[in-house]
Design an enzyme around this catalytic site. Sequence first.
Site, short mmCIF file in Angstrom:
data_model
loop_
_atom_site.label_atom_id
_atom_site.label_comp_id
_atom_site.label_asym_id
_atom_site.label_seq_id
_atom_site.Cartn_x
_atom_site.Cartn_y
_atom_site.Cartn_z
N CYS A 79 0.83 -1.20 0.00
CA CYS A 79 0.00 0.00 0.00
C CYS A 79 0.88 1.26 0.00
CB CYS A 79 -0.98 -0.04 1.18
SG CYS A 79 -2.39 1.07 1.00
N HIS A 180 -3.49 -5.33 1.23
CA HIS A 180 -2.71 -5.82 2.38
C HIS A 180 -2.68 -7.35 2.37
CE1 HIS A 180 -2.27 -2.02 4.74
NE2 HIS A 180 -3.21 -1.66 3.90
N GLU A 182 -1.14 -9.31 4.28
CA GLU A 182 -1.17 -9.82 5.66
C GLU A 182 -2.60 -9.87 6.22
OE1 GLU A 182 -0.78 -5.37 6.37
OE2 GLU A 182 -0.28 -6.81 4.81
#
Length: 201
Positions: A79, A180, A182
Amino acid sequence: MVKVAIFDYGAGNIFSLKSSLEKNEAEVDIITDLKKIKNYSGLLLPGVGNFDPAIKSLDTSKIAFHDLVKNQVPVLGICLGMEMFFERSEEGKLGGLGILDGEVILLPNKFKIPHMGWNDLQIKQSSVLLEGVKEGSWVYFVHSYRVKPKNDGIIKADSDYGISVPAVIENQTLFGTQFHPEKSGKVGSIMIKNFLRVCKK
């Protein structure tokens, strides 16, 4: 076990990224000085914060960052971390890292800003980061800006919001995601694994 570093530019909220890396059997340190990068096989620039403060925090490390890219140390920008690769951003007044030609622009005002939620990936070409990821896989976005590279060839996947948003970029050992990984479940974990595999080489 591969050893990687997360650069902390003071935004906090990087625990989920560290946890995701550790679940995929990486040893992870959080650093604030890239001069120590020789100790690591890869670097991650996390996705939380604002452009100018993040760039300022890299001021003393800019030369070290350019050196590690030149030496093909794998870097994953998430990002904001990816947005900093470019020359400039409409979010700030400072210049970006300038590793990639292009700019970062605000999402059109027809969107609620920040745009938050799950969107599917449209894979445009083969990519190391996307090995094992299926066309149409869903990933989690939280962002107000999108990258606009001068070289479209580095865009490996995008996402359709009614406009095309570059979602994955890749240029040699430089990787970036607008979303993202994660926070993107099993699909994100595949990408984390792929990045760590590059770090092991």
